[in-house]
Design a protein around this motif. Sequence first.
Motif, PDB file in Angstrom:
ATOM      1  N   LEU A  25       0.873  -1.627   0.358  1.00  0.00           N
ATOM      2  CA  LEU A  25      -0.190  -0.037  -0.064  1.00  0.00           C
ATOM      3  C   LEU A  25       1.131   1.521  -0.111  1.00  0.00           C
ATOM      4  O   LEU A  25       0.633   2.265  -1.114  1.00  0.00           O
ATOM      5  CB  LEU A  25      -1.093  -0.201   0.936  1.00  0.00           C
ATOM      6  N   LEU A  26       1.670   1.229   1.089  1.00  0.00           N
ATOM      7  CA  LEU A  26       2.419   2.314   1.157  1.00  0.00           C
ATOM      8  C   LEU A  26       3.663   2.674   0.614  1.00  0.00           C
ATOM      9  O   LEU A  26       3.807   3.557  -0.964  1.00  0.00           O
ATOM     10  CB  LEU A  26       3.444   2.360   1.988  1.00  0.00           C
ATOM     11  N   HIS A  27       4.093   1.538  -0.711  1.00  0.00           N
ATOM     12  CA  HIS A  27       4.948   1.535  -2.123  1.00  0.00           C
ATOM     13  C   HIS A  27       4.232   2.376  -2.758  1.00  0.00           C
ATOM     14  O   HIS A  27       4.186   3.186  -3.913  1.00  0.00           O
ATOM     15  CB  HIS A  27       5.388   0.147  -2.212  1.00  0.00           C
ATOM     16  N   GLY A  28       2.337   1.718  -3.384  1.00  0.00           N
ATOM     17  CA  GLY A  28       1.338   2.280  -4.238  1.00  0.00           C
ATOM     18  C   GLY A  28       1.190   3.939  -4.001  1.00  0.00           C
ATOM     19  O   GLY A  28       1.309   4.187  -4.778  1.00  0.00           O
ATOM     20  N   LEU A  29       0.717   4.098  -2.646  1.00  0.00           N
ATOM     21  CA  LEU A  29       0.371   5.711  -2.458  1.00  0.00           C
ATOM     22  C   LEU A  29       2.181   7.123  -2.880  1.00  0.00           C
ATOM     23  O   LEU A  29       1.787   7.556  -4.063  1.00  0.00           O
ATOM     24  CB  LEU A  29       0.936   5.569  -0.608  1.00  0.00           C
ATOM     25  N   ARG A  35       6.562  11.317  -4.903  1.00  0.00           N
ATOM     26  CA  ARG A  35       7.557  11.341  -3.700  1.00  0.00           C
ATOM     27  C   ARG A  35       7.001  10.223  -2.539  1.00  0.00           C
ATOM     28  O   ARG A  35       5.913   9.807  -2.409  1.00  0.00           O
ATOM     29  CB  ARG A  35       6.840  13.082  -3.110  1.00  0.00           C
ATOM     30  N   ALA A  36       7.757  11.239  -1.755  1.00  0.00           N
ATOM     31  CA  ALA A  36       8.231  10.164  -0.872  1.00  0.00           C
ATOM     32  C   ALA A  36       7.285  10.235   0.512  1.00  0.00           C
ATOM     33  O   ALA A  36       6.390  11.832   0.704  1.00  0.00           O
ATOM     34  CB  ALA A  36       9.601   9.674   0.215  1.00  0.00           C
ATOM     35  N   LEU A  37       6.322   9.321   1.215  1.00  0.00           N
ATOM     36  CA  LEU A  37       5.747   9.654   2.101  1.00  0.00           C
ATOM     37  C   LEU A  37       5.609  10.043   3.222  1.00  0.00           C
ATOM     38  O   LEU A  37       7.495   9.524   3.495  1.00  0.00           O
ATOM     39  CB  LEU A  37       5.005   8.404   2.392  1.00  0.00           C
ATOM     40  N   THR A  38       5.257  10.698   3.682  1.00  0.00           N
ATOM     41  CA  THR A  38       5.648  11.145   5.712  1.00  0.00           C
ATOM     42  C   THR A  38       4.933  10.626   6.488  1.00  0.00           C
ATOM     43  O   THR A  38       3.676  10.462   5.770  1.00  0.00           O
ATOM     44  CB  THR A  38       5.581  13.062   5.591  1.00  0.00           C
ATOM     45  N   LYS A  39       5.020  10.551   7.762  1.00  0.00           N
ATOM     46  CA  LYS A  39       3.773  10.348   8.807  1.00  0.00           C
ATOM     47  C   LYS A  39       2.427  11.338   8.595  1.00  0.00           C
ATOM     48  O   LYS A  39       1.489  10.531   9.144  1.00  0.00           O
ATOM     49  CB  LYS A  39       5.076  10.668  10.006  1.00  0.00           C
ATOM     50  N   GLN A  40       3.148  12.476   8.148  1.00  0.00           N
ATOM     51  CA  GLN A  40       1.544  13.327   8.062  1.00  0.00           C
ATOM     52  C   GLN A  40       0.585  12.656   6.948  1.00  0.00           C
ATOM     53  O   GLN A  40      -0.909  13.305   6.683  1.00  0.00           O
ATOM     54  CB  GLN A  40       1.782  14.549   7.666  1.00  0.00           C
ATOM     55  N   TYR A  42      -0.426   9.281   5.946  1.00  0.00           N
ATOM     56  CA  TYR A  42      -1.119   8.860   6.795  1.00  0.00           C
ATOM     57  C   TYR A  42      -1.351   8.033   7.920  1.00  0.00           C
ATOM     58  O   TYR A  42      -0.443   8.865   8.853  1.00  0.00           O
ATOM     59  CB  TYR A  42      -1.129   7.191   5.746  1.00  0.00           C
ATOM     60  N   THR A  43      -2.158   7.185   8.465  1.00  0.00           N
ATOM     61  CA  THR A  43      -2.714   7.618   9.720  1.00  0.00           C
ATOM     62  C   THR A  43      -2.610   5.804  10.331  1.00  0.00           C
ATOM     63  O   THR A  43      -3.347   5.580   9.417  1.00  0.00           O
ATOM     64  CB  THR A  43      -3.007   8.267  10.416  1.00  0.00           C
ATOM     65  N   VAL A  44      -2.308   5.370  10.814  1.00  0.00           N
ATOM     66  CA  VAL A  44      -2.895   3.971  11.785  1.00  0.00           C
ATOM     67  C   VAL A  44      -3.562   4.077  13.074  1.00  0.00           C
ATOM     68  O   VAL A  44      -1.986   4.142  13.790  1.00  0.00           O
ATOM     69  CB  VAL A  44      -1.584   2.874  10.822  1.00  0.00           C
ATOM     70  N   ILE A  57      -6.783   2.746   8.708  1.00  0.00           N
ATOM     71  CA  ILE A  57      -5.449   3.330   7.815  1.00  0.00           C
ATOM     72  C   ILE A  57      -6.497   4.554   7.256  1.00  0.00           C
ATOM     73  O   ILE A  57      -7.316   3.763   7.179  1.00  0.00           O
ATOM     74  CB  ILE A  57      -4.766   2.358   7.259  1.00  0.00           C
ATOM     75  N   ALA A  58      -5.918   5.268   7.509  1.00  0.00           N
ATOM     76  CA  ALA A  58      -6.445   7.036   6.531  1.00  0.00           C
ATOM     77  C   ALA A  58      -5.390   6.939   5.909  1.00  0.00           C
ATOM     78  O   ALA A  58      -4.110   8.207   6.281  1.00  0.00           O
ATOM     79  CB  ALA A  58      -6.775   8.078   7.739  1.00  0.00           C
ATOM     80  N   PHE A  59      -5.933   8.235   4.731  1.00  0.00           N
ATOM     81  CA  PHE A  59      -4.213   8.764   4.081  1.00  0.00           C
ATOM     82  C   PHE A  59      -5.211   9.879   3.211  1.00  0.00           C
ATOM     83  O   PHE A  59      -6.401   8.988   2.984  1.00  0.00           O
ATOM     84  CB  PHE A  59      -4.167   7.789   3.387  1.00  0.00           C
TER      85      PHE A  59
END
Length: 129
Positions: A25-29, A35-40, A42-44, A57-59
Motif C-alpha cells: 500500500l505505501l509503495h503504491g501511494l 514523492r516519498a510519503l511522510t508520517k503526515q 497516513y495514519t494507522v 488506516i487513513a490517508f
Amino acid sequence: QRPPPQQGHGGSRDNGGRDHPKNRLLHGLTILYGRALTKQDYTVDCVEVNGKYQATIAFDEKYVYSGEPSDTKKLAEASACEAALEAVKYQLEPAVAQHEAIKKQNNQKKLAALKERKDAKKAAQTGVD
C-alpha cells in the motif's frame, strides 16, 4: 540482543517483506503521489475490541479503511491495509505498472551505456598493446 541475520537460506523465498499489505500500500501511494510519503500522509490506528485488535488506516484525509478484528496488532494492521489496497487498486495498479515500465526502460538504457563504456575501454586497451 538480537542474533546476527543468517546468510544464504537456500530455498527461502523471503523478499524483505515487500509482499506485506502495508508495504504494498505505501509503495503504491508513493508512486501515486510521486514523492516519498511522510508520517503526515497516513495514519494507522489500532484499538482493542472484545479481546481482538481492529486497525484503521487513513490517508488523504478522506480515505479511511478498517480491517477485520484480529488476534494481534500486526495482523489487524495488515487487514486494514488489505481493505485499503482492495478499495484503491483501480488507481494503484495502473500507476505501479507504468512506474515499473519506466524503471525497466531506464535500467535497459543504463545497461546499454555500461556495455558501451566497457566495450570502449576494452577496445582502447587492445589498441594500446
